[in-house]
Enzyme design. Structure first.
Site, PDB file in Angstrom:
ATOM      1  N   GLY A 159      38.305  34.537  47.742  1.00  0.00           N
ATOM      2  CA  GLY A 159      37.187  35.472  47.803  1.00  0.00           C
ATOM      3  C   GLY A 159      37.534  36.858  48.316  1.00  0.00           C
ATOM      4  O   GLY A 159      36.672  37.535  48.883  1.00  0.00           O
ATOM      5  N   SER A 160      38.765  37.320  48.087  1.00  0.00           N
ATOM      6  CA  SER A 160      39.092  38.666  48.586  1.00  0.00           C
ATOM      7  C   SER A 160      38.329  39.738  47.817  1.00  0.00           C
ATOM      8  O   SER A 160      37.923  40.754  48.385  1.00  0.00           O
ATOM      9  CB  SER A 160      40.602  38.921  48.548  1.00  0.00           C
ATOM     10  OG  SER A 160      41.075  39.047  47.222  1.00  0.00           O
ATOM     11  N   ARG A 176      29.111  19.805  30.940  1.00  0.00           N
ATOM     12  CA  ARG A 176      29.050  21.237  31.235  1.00  0.00           C
ATOM     13  C   ARG A 176      27.604  21.774  31.210  1.00  0.00           C
ATOM     14  O   ARG A 176      27.240  22.589  32.060  1.00  0.00           O
ATOM     15  CB  ARG A 176      29.952  22.017  30.264  1.00  0.00           C
ATOM     16  CG  ARG A 176      30.267  23.419  30.730  1.00  0.00           C
ATOM     17  CD  ARG A 176      31.202  24.115  29.774  1.00  0.00           C
ATOM     18  NE  ARG A 176      32.555  23.622  29.835  1.00  0.00           N
ATOM     19  CZ  ARG A 176      33.502  24.159  30.598  1.00  0.00           C
ATOM     20  NH1 ARG A 176      33.231  25.186  31.364  1.00  0.00           N
ATOM     21  NH2 ARG A 176      34.716  23.666  30.594  1.00  0.00           N
ATOM     22  N   ARG A 229      35.738  29.085  36.298  1.00  0.00           N
ATOM     23  CA  ARG A 229      35.149  28.179  35.307  1.00  0.00           C
ATOM     24  C   ARG A 229      34.761  28.990  34.082  1.00  0.00           C
ATOM     25  O   ARG A 229      34.222  30.102  34.214  1.00  0.00           O
ATOM     26  CB  ARG A 229      33.880  27.479  35.845  1.00  0.00           C
ATOM     27  CG  ARG A 229      34.061  26.696  37.114  1.00  0.00           C
ATOM     28  CD  ARG A 229      35.157  25.665  37.055  1.00  0.00           C
ATOM     29  NE  ARG A 229      34.910  24.590  36.094  1.00  0.00           N
ATOM     30  CZ  ARG A 229      35.835  23.686  35.764  1.00  0.00           C
ATOM     31  NH1 ARG A 229      37.049  23.739  36.285  1.00  0.00           N
ATOM     32  NH2 ARG A 229      35.540  22.739  34.898  1.00  0.00           N
ATOM     33  N   ILE A 230      35.023  28.416  32.921  1.00  0.00           N
ATOM     34  CA  ILE A 230      34.587  29.079  31.689  1.00  0.00           C
ATOM     35  C   ILE A 230      33.084  28.844  31.533  1.00  0.00           C
ATOM     36  O   ILE A 230      32.599  27.726  31.700  1.00  0.00           O
ATOM     37  CB  ILE A 230      35.371  28.531  30.476  1.00  0.00           C
ATOM     38  CG1 ILE A 230      36.819  29.019  30.562  1.00  0.00           C
ATOM     39  CG2 ILE A 230      34.718  28.959  29.169  1.00  0.00           C
ATOM     40  CD1 ILE A 230      37.724  28.465  29.485  1.00  0.00           C
ATOM     41  N   ASN A 274      32.548  40.806  35.457  1.00  0.00           N
ATOM     42  CA  ASN A 274      33.712  39.980  35.803  1.00  0.00           C
ATOM     43  C   ASN A 274      34.895  40.893  36.069  1.00  0.00           C
ATOM     44  O   ASN A 274      34.996  41.971  35.483  1.00  0.00           O
ATOM     45  CB  ASN A 274      34.052  39.048  34.629  1.00  0.00           C
ATOM     46  CG  ASN A 274      35.259  38.171  34.919  1.00  0.00           C
ATOM     47  OD1 ASN A 274      35.386  37.626  36.018  1.00  0.00           O
ATOM     48  ND2 ASN A 274      36.164  38.034  33.954  1.00  0.00           N
ATOM     49  N   HIS A 303      39.049  40.801  35.794  1.00  0.00           N
ATOM     50  CA  HIS A 303      40.118  40.020  35.170  1.00  0.00           C
ATOM     51  C   HIS A 303      41.442  40.728  35.436  1.00  0.00           C
ATOM     52  O   HIS A 303      41.538  41.943  35.285  1.00  0.00           O
ATOM     53  CB  HIS A 303      39.863  39.913  33.661  1.00  0.00           C
ATOM     54  CG  HIS A 303      40.893  39.094  32.960  1.00  0.00           C
ATOM     55  ND1 HIS A 303      40.941  37.726  33.064  1.00  0.00           N
ATOM     56  CD2 HIS A 303      41.940  39.458  32.178  1.00  0.00           C
ATOM     57  CE1 HIS A 303      41.960  37.272  32.362  1.00  0.00           C
ATOM     58  NE2 HIS A 303      42.580  38.296  31.815  1.00  0.00           N
ATOM     59  N   ASP A 347      36.477  36.622  28.541  1.00  0.00           N
ATOM     60  CA  ASP A 347      37.130  37.880  28.939  1.00  0.00           C
ATOM     61  C   ASP A 347      36.903  38.978  27.901  1.00  0.00           C
ATOM     62  O   ASP A 347      37.721  39.893  27.741  1.00  0.00           O
ATOM     63  CB  ASP A 347      38.623  37.670  29.222  1.00  0.00           C
ATOM     64  CG  ASP A 347      38.844  36.700  30.377  1.00  0.00           C
ATOM     65  OD1 ASP A 347      38.021  36.696  31.309  1.00  0.00           O
ATOM     66  OD2 ASP A 347      39.823  35.932  30.345  1.00  0.00           O
ATOM     67  N   GLU A 404      42.331  45.835  42.461  1.00  0.00           N
ATOM     68  CA  GLU A 404      41.072  45.140  42.158  1.00  0.00           C
ATOM     69  C   GLU A 404      40.033  45.447  43.238  1.00  0.00           C
ATOM     70  O   GLU A 404      38.861  45.686  42.944  1.00  0.00           O
ATOM     71  CB  GLU A 404      41.294  43.618  42.088  1.00  0.00           C
ATOM     72  CG  GLU A 404      42.209  43.172  40.968  1.00  0.00           C
ATOM     73  CD  GLU A 404      42.281  41.652  40.840  1.00  0.00           C
ATOM     74  OE1 GLU A 404      41.303  40.950  41.156  1.00  0.00           O
ATOM     75  OE2 GLU A 404      43.340  41.149  40.425  1.00  0.00           O
TER      76      GLU A 404
HETATM   77  C1  GAR Z   1      41.775  37.826  41.275  1.00  0.00           C
HETATM   78  O1  GAR Z   1      43.065  38.303  41.011  1.00  0.00           O
HETATM   79  C2  GAR Z   1      40.923  37.904  40.016  1.00  0.00           C
HETATM   80  O2  GAR Z   1      41.192  39.012  39.217  1.00  0.00           O
HETATM   81  C3  GAR Z   1      41.335  36.643  39.322  1.00  0.00           C
HETATM   82  O3  GAR Z   1      41.450  35.677  40.351  1.00  0.00           O
HETATM   83  C4  GAR Z   1      41.800  36.321  41.569  1.00  0.00           C
HETATM   84  C5  GAR Z   1      40.795  35.923  42.624  1.00  0.00           C
HETATM   85  O4  GAR Z   1      41.171  36.344  43.896  1.00  0.00           O
HETATM   86  N1  GAR Z   1      40.367  36.263  38.348  1.00  0.00           N
HETATM   87  C6  GAR Z   1      40.683  35.628  37.214  1.00  0.00           C
HETATM   88  O5  GAR Z   1      41.795  35.288  36.922  1.00  0.00           O
HETATM   89  C7  GAR Z   1      39.480  35.339  36.312  1.00  0.00           C
HETATM   90  N2  GAR Z   1      39.910  34.891  35.044  1.00  0.00           N
HETATM   91  P1  GAR Z   1      40.100  36.407  45.078  1.00  0.00           P
HETATM   92  O6  GAR Z   1      39.432  35.034  45.163  1.00  0.00           O
HETATM   93  O7  GAR Z   1      40.906  36.695  46.291  1.00  0.00           O
HETATM   94  O8  GAR Z   1      39.101  37.491  44.767  1.00  0.00           O
END
Ligand code: GAR
Length: 199
Positions: free
Chosen positions: A13-14, A66, A92-93, A108, A110, A146, A175
Site C-alpha cells: 500500500g505505498s 468471480r 485482481r483482474i 489505476n 500500472h 490495463d 508512482e
Molecule cells: C506498484 O508498483 C503498482 O504500480 C503495481 O503494484 C505495486 C504496488 O505497490 N501495480 C500493478 O502491477 C497493477 N497491475 P504498493 O502496494 O506499494 O502501492
C-alpha cells in the site's frame, strides 16, 4: 464538497499512502475507504493507523466464483459511496461487468508506459524488450485490462546492468508523485495528460 475516494489495495500500500498523504485539508478529495482483497495486505494496518475506514473482501473465499467476489466488492464500495475509486496495487483482474458500473470514476496505476507491457512482470519484460526508457502510467479503468484513457505517465531511463528490482526501485517513487498529482487533477475535473520525466 470534497470528492470521496476509495482505494483498493492488495499489498504494502505505498501508493495508497502517497495518495492519502496528499489529501490534506485543502485537497478537493478525501479518503473514505481502503479496501483489500487479502487480509494480510500490509496497507490495511497503515490505513487504520491513519484513521481511515478499512474493509477486506478476501477473494480466496470466492474461489471459482468471480461474480460473487465482484458483487461483494461492489456492495462494500456502494456503502462507502465513493466519487472516485483508485486501484493502487490491486492485483485482481476486474471483469467488464464490474468496471462498467464504475466507469469514468475508477483509476489505476500500472508500472509500465502503457500501452506497452500490460499485465504482470513489467520490469522484466521492459528489460527483455531492450527498452531505453520505462515508467508508470495512471489511467482510467475500462473493461480492457490495463486499457482505458491515459491520464499521466512518468518515465525513467534504463541503465546498463539494471535488474527488474532496480527498475522497480526507481519507478516506485515516481508512482508516488504521479498518482497523487493525477488524482488531484481528476478530482477537480481536469482530464488532460500529465507527464513526469525522471532520471
Ligand atoms: C506498484 O508498483 C503498482 O504500480 C503495481 O503494484 C505495486 C504496488 O505497490 N501495480 C500493478 O502491477 C497493477 N497491475 P504498493 O502496494 O506499494 O502501492
Amino acid at each position: 464538497m470534497k470528492k470521496r475516494v476509495a482505494i483498493l489495495i492488495s499489498g504494502g500500500g505505498s501508493n495508497m499512502e502517497a495518495l492519502v498523504r496528499d489529501m490534506d485539508e485543502s485537497h478537493p478529495a478525501e479518503p473514505v475507504l481502503v479496501l483489500a482483497n487479502n487480509p494480510n495486505a500490509g496497507g490495511l494496518a497503515k490505513a487504520e493507523a491513519r484513521g481511515i475506514p478499512t474493509a477486506c473482501i478476501d477473494h480466496r473465499l470466492y474461489k471459482g466464483d468471480r461474480p460473487a467476489f465482484e458483487a461483494a466488492l461492489h456492495s462494500a464500495l456502494e456503502k462507502a459511496a465513493p466519487d472516485i475509486i483508485c486501484l493502487a496495487g490491486f492485483m485482481r483482474i476486474l471483469t467488464p461487468a464490474f468496471t462498467s458500473r464504475w466507469q469514468g470514476k475508477m483509476l489505476n496505476i500500472h508500472p509500465s508506459i502503457l500501452p506497452l507491457f500490460r499485465g504482470l512482470h513489467t520490469h522484466q519484460r521492459a528489460l527483455e524488450a531492450g527498452m531505453a526508457v520505462h515508467g508508470c502510467t495512471v489511467h482510467e479503468v475500462t473493461g480492457e485490462l490495463d486499457g482505458g484513457p491515459i491520464l499521466g505517465q512518468a518515465v525513467i531511463g534504463v541503465r546498463a546492468g539494471d535488474t527488474p528490482d532496480d527498475l522497480a526501485a526507481r519507478i516506485l517513487p515516481m508512482e508516488h508523485r504521479l498518482y497523487p498529482a493525477v488524482l488531484k487533477r481528476f478530482a477537480l475535473g481536469e482530464r488532460g495528460k500529465l507527464a513526469h520525466l525522471g532520471g
